[in-house]
Motif scaffolding. Structure first.
Motif, short mmCIF file in Angstrom:
data_model
loop_
_atom_site.label_atom_id
_atom_site.label_comp_id
_atom_site.label_asym_id
_atom_site.label_seq_id
_atom_site.Cartn_x
_atom_site.Cartn_y
_atom_site.Cartn_z
N ILE A 194 0.78 -12.91 -26.10
CA ILE A 194 -0.21 -12.45 -25.12
C ILE A 194 -1.45 -13.31 -25.35
N PRO A 195 -1.83 -14.15 -24.41
CA PRO A 195 -2.80 -15.22 -24.69
C PRO A 195 -4.19 -14.73 -25.03
N ARG A 196 -4.92 -15.63 -25.65
CA ARG A 196 -6.23 -15.37 -26.24
C ARG A 196 -7.25 -14.84 -25.23
N HIS A 197 -7.31 -15.40 -24.06
CA HIS A 197 -8.38 -15.07 -23.10
C HIS A 197 -7.90 -14.16 -21.97
N SER A 198 -6.85 -13.39 -22.21
CA SER A 198 -6.33 -12.49 -21.17
C SER A 198 -7.42 -11.57 -20.67
N GLU A 199 -7.47 -11.43 -19.34
CA GLU A 199 -8.54 -10.67 -18.69
C GLU A 199 -7.94 -9.49 -17.93
N PHE A 200 -8.53 -8.31 -18.15
CA PHE A 200 -8.09 -7.08 -17.48
C PHE A 200 -9.25 -6.55 -16.64
N THR A 201 -8.96 -6.18 -15.41
CA THR A 201 -10.01 -5.73 -14.50
C THR A 201 -9.69 -4.33 -14.00
N VAL A 202 -10.68 -3.45 -14.06
CA VAL A 202 -10.55 -2.09 -13.52
C VAL A 202 -11.93 -1.63 -13.07
N ALA A 203 -11.97 -0.98 -11.91
CA ALA A 203 -13.22 -0.43 -11.35
C ALA A 203 -14.30 -1.50 -11.22
N GLY A 204 -13.90 -2.75 -11.02
CA GLY A 204 -14.87 -3.82 -10.86
C GLY A 204 -15.39 -4.40 -12.15
N TYR A 205 -14.91 -3.90 -13.31
CA TYR A 205 -15.36 -4.40 -14.61
C TYR A 205 -14.27 -5.26 -15.24
N SER A 206 -14.67 -6.34 -15.87
CA SER A 206 -13.73 -7.24 -16.53
C SER A 206 -13.77 -7.01 -18.04
N PHE A 207 -12.59 -6.96 -18.65
CA PHE A 207 -12.44 -6.80 -20.10
C PHE A 207 -11.56 -7.96 -20.59
N THR A 208 -12.03 -8.65 -21.63
CA THR A 208 -11.37 -9.88 -22.05
C THR A 208 -11.02 -9.83 -23.54
N MET A 209 -9.83 -10.33 -23.86
CA MET A 209 -9.41 -10.45 -25.25
C MET A 209 -10.08 -11.65 -25.90
N GLN A 210 -10.11 -11.63 -27.24
CA GLN A 210 -10.66 -12.75 -28.00
C GLN A 210 -9.67 -13.32 -29.00
N LEU B 113 4.12 -0.07 -26.73
CA LEU B 113 2.75 0.00 -26.22
C LEU B 113 1.85 -0.72 -27.22
N ILE B 114 1.17 -1.76 -26.76
CA ILE B 114 0.28 -2.56 -27.60
C ILE B 114 -1.15 -2.29 -27.16
N TYR B 115 -2.00 -1.89 -28.12
CA TYR B 115 -3.41 -1.68 -27.83
C TYR B 115 -4.18 -2.96 -28.16
N ALA B 116 -4.68 -3.61 -27.12
CA ALA B 116 -5.40 -4.87 -27.30
C ALA B 116 -6.90 -4.61 -27.33
N PRO B 117 -7.60 -5.00 -28.41
CA PRO B 117 -9.06 -4.84 -28.42
C PRO B 117 -9.71 -5.84 -27.47
N VAL B 118 -10.62 -5.36 -26.65
CA VAL B 118 -11.24 -6.22 -25.64
C VAL B 118 -12.74 -5.97 -25.61
N LEU B 119 -13.44 -6.96 -25.09
CA LEU B 119 -14.88 -6.86 -24.83
C LEU B 119 -15.09 -6.82 -23.32
N GLN B 120 -16.14 -6.10 -22.90
CA GLN B 120 -16.46 -6.06 -21.48
C GLN B 120 -17.23 -7.34 -21.14
N VAL B 121 -16.51 -8.43 -21.07
CA VAL B 121 -17.10 -9.72 -20.70
C VAL B 121 -16.20 -10.39 -19.69
N LYS B 122 -16.82 -11.21 -18.88
CA LYS B 122 -16.08 -12.06 -17.92
C LYS B 122 -16.40 -13.50 -18.29
#
Length: 971
Positions: free
Chosen positions: A130-146, A193-202
């Protein structure tokens, strides 16, 4: 165009290291002089020109020297460029907006993982990433892996899921490289089920080109707030190599390629010093990553269905050319969702705040927040204020304060009013209240208890009176009653404990149980029967909790009689190795599928022991129904059983050894063992809680009769010189001792009179010397209670009820995600507690000429808009102005010093041209109220008073109580 002296000085400063450029500037001035654009005493006199040039050069040199001198000291910094010189790399991260952090769940089929992993050519291992910069979007907010997540299938078919930490991210640190995973069974299929830590950054990515012999400088627009930027260059092999970055052109290593960043309003300027291009150390292509965030965010992700989430599998570094990422796009189904709460984050620092931090050296390489400034900075980044409670060399105690967040749906601008109030009562006082559970040496105050505040004191409202108030809903007397009286309630459970002769009070959140996942454990495949749990739910009921499950089974299972089918729910009692059991109750069969639906009730009197075990009173353990503690976070076993059933070569399995035979018929066989990972509640460790026993007129135990003093052991004659027991050798050669007094003999004085150890009426004391109360439950106990505005207790509108339910969940996340990790890093004898900012009740405040009063922190202000005729007739504008007034007041109340002039100016600034002027009154109560108020307690803030309003559908909703008046003034 005439060049002024100031312009010439600025121009010289820009080229101060280029003599040729300075020469050209002087010639340009001379040219202007010859053309008559400048007037000097004698333009043909070279001396006058040289004099002016010399003066300008000296002035520029002096200004430059002064600026350089000032730059050497952080305390003399006047601009951001100057303060940057004294900042470490870590300071730059905290300088800008800070994102919130959460976890996103990625659900993958276990079978497909094994099918799609790619051989690595090393030791038989296969993997996918699961790549480094994967981005998840919900409710207009972006969450990105590091950090990328690697799913490795080893040669022995073992599965490892780890974070690849070979490249450290400056934005996020991990405590472990092992990823958080849960194995699940859904519709008979196994999922991971994998829990990926993310930051609310785009991440906004730019790929600029460098042009030889031309200095690189470009600006890029961005939305939201700037958080961080990373710059890479492509080397000869086509690999991306990260460059250093700096925010000042005065600090960089000429030997190490460095990008210079400058953050402007909505723009990031990126430049590369020409020295690197001249030396050939920077290649032709760059990659600029701009990280932006919304800053502070309170969001309940569980409110959004999986279909609301989108995912982009991004690897900007293009590691392995995407070979191990490709399998993700081939999965038949990848589900992305989250059951977490997003909190935290902060806005960008002002220059004044940044300057103070750097001067105080409150940030740096230290991992431990040692000084007040360092702890303040750490908490400030998370959205807290710091208040010192105790600050001694041997003991330090700090309070992290924060106001309750407003509803995320915007139904109300400000959060609920809250306080931490000292409450005093005895066990005997509380035991008769029907909403307080009496458990002998422990009792539990439940969230159903209502309190009433008067004159800064808080008392219990009886159940009878509470029921009367609830029954008043719908009558004309209901709203006036709530206007005239202040009611409060706590969303938490308080356990008072006097076991072991010590008074203790503990806080728990027990009203939001959750099932984290369902796990398949084992099955007996020799029975010819197939059954599993299809759907499950865990809910809170008045008597405890309720688990409801629906099966998914074969026709053979469905055809069994209901009295042949059993389902047991079990758990390992806390502190024990034995399980406690209960049989499920068959509620019904699904009308469409004929599947059975079972119910399990977990009954409790909300008694929680000192080990945080919740006492359950309807389960059997060792074949008998008895109280047993269940962990607040643990596993519930679901065991399917068939009775009076046989099938071909059916044999027993390990499942049979787990079942409770006392709840089953004589002949039975276990089929399936599953587990639910559940959280029944949370311990609120880290929440400020002070409790003690209070000296009162309580009666203590006394001796009813005289107690004669006796010898507790044998007393022998001793040598008067040495003090040792005298020993004589008898005729038989054995040692003999002279016994003076035997154990139990009465002690007499020198005259032969009997002595007494205790006399009738003497107070009985314990081993520590403390008097023993005749009735411990009658002693007064004092503790702090967290209380919220009672209007939410009576609200029936869905948004108000949902918000009230979200507050305890938010506080739990603050304690577990913020306070606990920081507390674990503090030095010995240093304690940190969360203390919600007091926004209801009374607080000390200065008004007028430093006159101190007890001020009601709940405020209702009056805002008067004086509008033009056009604005006065614009209904939409007036509605918008009402919202603006409340928003500005809420923001102003965030400070300990509040003035009506400042509020009026802020509203005026945000209002627009149709507003002639604005006035604000009522601060502190009354008309016109105070002009300015300064709170003396850092843990207290003013808050907007709430009001309960009746809606057209018959429900009651909570609203902000701000009176907004519109007055037409002129045309």
């Amino acid at each position: 165009m005439t060049t002024t002296t100031a312009e010439l000085m600025a121009a010289i400063d820009a080229v101060r290291f280029n003599p040729s450029a300075i020469h050209r500037l002087a010639l340009n001035i001379l040219e202007e002089t010859r053309n008559g654009e400048r007037v000097i005493v004698d333009p043909t006199n070279p001396f006058m020109f040289l004099l002016e040039s010399s003066a300008v050069n000296v002035a520029a040199a002096m200004a430059s020297n002064e600026a350089n001198l000032r730059k050497q000291y952080g305390s003399m910094a006047l601009t951001e460029e100057e303060i940057y010189l004294h900042m470490s790399d870590r300071d730059y991260l905290d300088r800008f907006a800070k994102p919130s952090r959460t976890e996103i769940g990625i659900l993958l089929s276990l079978d497909e993982i094994y099918q799609r992993v790619i051989p690595t050519g090393s030791g038989g291992m296969k993997k996918m990433v699961i790549p480094r910069h994967s981005e998840f979007t919900v409710a207009g907010y972006s969450f990105t892996m590091q950090y990328p997540i690697e799913l490795r299938v080893m040669a022995n078919k073992g599965l490892q899921v780890i974070h690849d930490v070979s490249r450290q991210s400056p934005l996020m640190s991990l405590t472990s490289n092992v990823a958080k995973t849960v194995l699940m069974n859904i519709d008979g299929q196994k999922y991971l089920l994998i829990y990926a830590p993310v930051l609310q950054v785009k991440i906004d990515v730019q790929y600029p080109k460098l042009v030889a012999a031309t200095a690189f400088r470009k600006r890029y627009n961005f939305d939201n707030q700037f958080h961080f930027a990373r710059v890479y260059q492509a080397n000869a092999a086509g690999e991306w190599v990260e460059m250093r970055t700096t925010h000042t052109d005065q600090v960089y290593d000429p030997m190490v390629p460095t990008a210079v960043l400058k953050v402007l309003e909505g723009q990031l300027e990126v430049s590369i010093p020409m020295i690197y291009q001249s030396a050939g150390t920077v290649e032709s292509e760059l990659r600029v990553e701009i990280y932006t965030t919304v800053g502070p965010l309170d969001l309940i992700l569980n409110n959004y269905e999986p279909g609301s989430y989108t995912a982009r599998w991004l690897d900007l570094d293009a590691d392995d050319n995407g070979i191990y990422i490709a399998p993700l796009t081939q999965f038949s189904s990848v589900s992305v969702f989250s059951d977490r709460v997003v909190t935290g984050g902060s806005d960008a620092l002002t220059f004044e705040a940044l300057r103070e931090r750097v001067i105080n050296n409150s940030l740096g390489s230290q991992q431990l927040p040692i000084t007040n400034q360092q702890l303040t900075s750490t908490l400030s980044n998370l959205g807290y204020n710091l208040s010192t409670n105790i600050d001694l060399i041997t003991n330090r105690q700090f309070l992290a304060t924060r106001v309750l967040p407003p509803p995320s749906d915007g139904s109300v601008i400000s959060g609920a009013a809250a306080t931490v109030a000292t409450y005093q009562a005895s066990f005997d006082d509380l035991k008769s209240h029907e909403y307080i559970r009496d458990n002998g040496l422990r009792l539990t105050i439940t969230p159903k208890v209502l309190f009433q505040g008067y004159n800064g004191q808080y008392g219990l409202v009886s159940k009878m009176r509470t029921d009367e108030l609830l029954a008043m809903r719908g009558t004309d007397a209901f709203l006036p009653e709530l206007e005239q009286n202040r009611y409060l309630a706590s969303p938490f459970y308080y356990v008072w404990d006097i076991d072991n002769d010590i008074f203790d009070c503990r806080m728990y959140h027990l009203d939001a149980p959750t099932v984290e996942s369902k796990v398949f454990v084992q099955e007996n495949d020799t029975t010819g029967l197939i059954v599993a749990t299809d759907t499950f739910a865990l809910e809170k009921i008045d008597e405890g909790y309720r688990v409801v499950i629906k099966t998914k089974s074969s026709e053979e299972w469905k055809l069994l009689r209901d009295d042949q089918v059993y389902v047991q729910l079990a758990f390992v009692a806390q502190g024990e190795t034995a399980r406690a059991y209960i049989n499920g109750t068959l509620l019904a069969r699904d009308v469409d599928t004929n599947e059975r639906i079972y119910e399990f009730k977990i009954l409790t009197n909300y008694d929680v022991d000192e080990a945080h075990g919740l006492m359950i009173n309807n389960f059997t353990i060792f074949g008998q129904v008895q109280d047993c503690p269940i962990p607040l976070e643990g596993k519930l076993d679901i065991l399917y059983v068939a009775a009076d059933y046989s099938y071909l070569d059916m044999v027993s399995s390990e499942i049979d050894t787990i079942l409770d035979s006392s709840l089953l018929p004589e002949k039975y066989i276990g089929l399936i063992h599953e587990q639910l990972n559940v959280t029944l509640g949370h311990t609120l460790d880290g929440f400020w809680l002070n409790n003690r026993s209070v000296v009162s007129s309580i009666e203590y135990m006394t001796y009813p009769t005289d107690v004669v003093a006796t010898y507790s052991e044998n007393v022998y004659e001793r040598d008067p010189v040495t003090g040792a027991v005298k020993v004589e050798i008898g005729a038989d050669g054995k040692p003999k001792f002279n016994l003076l007094y035997a154990k139990g003999d009465i002690v007499r004085d020198s005259t032969g009179e009997v002595t007494y150890q205790y006399r009738q009426g003497d107070v009985i004391v314990d081993a520590q010397g403390n008097p023993v109360p005749a009735n411990p439950r009658g002693m007064l106990r004092q503790t702090d209670l967290f209380l919220m505005d009672g209007l939410y207790y009576f609200a029936t509108e869905s948004a108000s009820k949902d918000y009230a339910a979200s507050v305890p969940n938010t506080i739990v996340s603050w304690l577990e995600d913020d306070i606990k990790p920081i507390s674990e890093r503090l030095l010995e004898q240093t304690e940190l507690f969360f203390h919600p900012q007091i926004t209801t009740g009374y607080a000390k405040a200065l008004v007028m000429d430093n006159f101190e009063i007890d001020l009601d922190t709940e405020q209702t202000l009056t805002v008067r808009y004086y509008l033009s005729e056009t604005g006065f007739k614009n209904a939409e504008l007036r509605k918008s102005l009402e919202t603006t007034a409340i928003e500005v007041i809420h923001e102003a109340f965030g400070s300990s010093r509040v003035s009506t002039k400042d509020i009026a100016n802020r509203i005026q600034l945000a209002a627009g041209d149709d507003v002639r002027t604005v006035s604000v009154s009522g601060l502190g109560g009354g008309t016109p109220g105070y002009d300015i108020v300064s709170l003396q307690d850092e843990s207290a803030r003013l808050g907007i008073r709430k009001k309960l309003v009746a809606l057209a559908d018959g429900t009651y909703a909570v609203e902000d109580s701000v009176e907004v008046l519109f007055i037409q003034h002129g045309n």
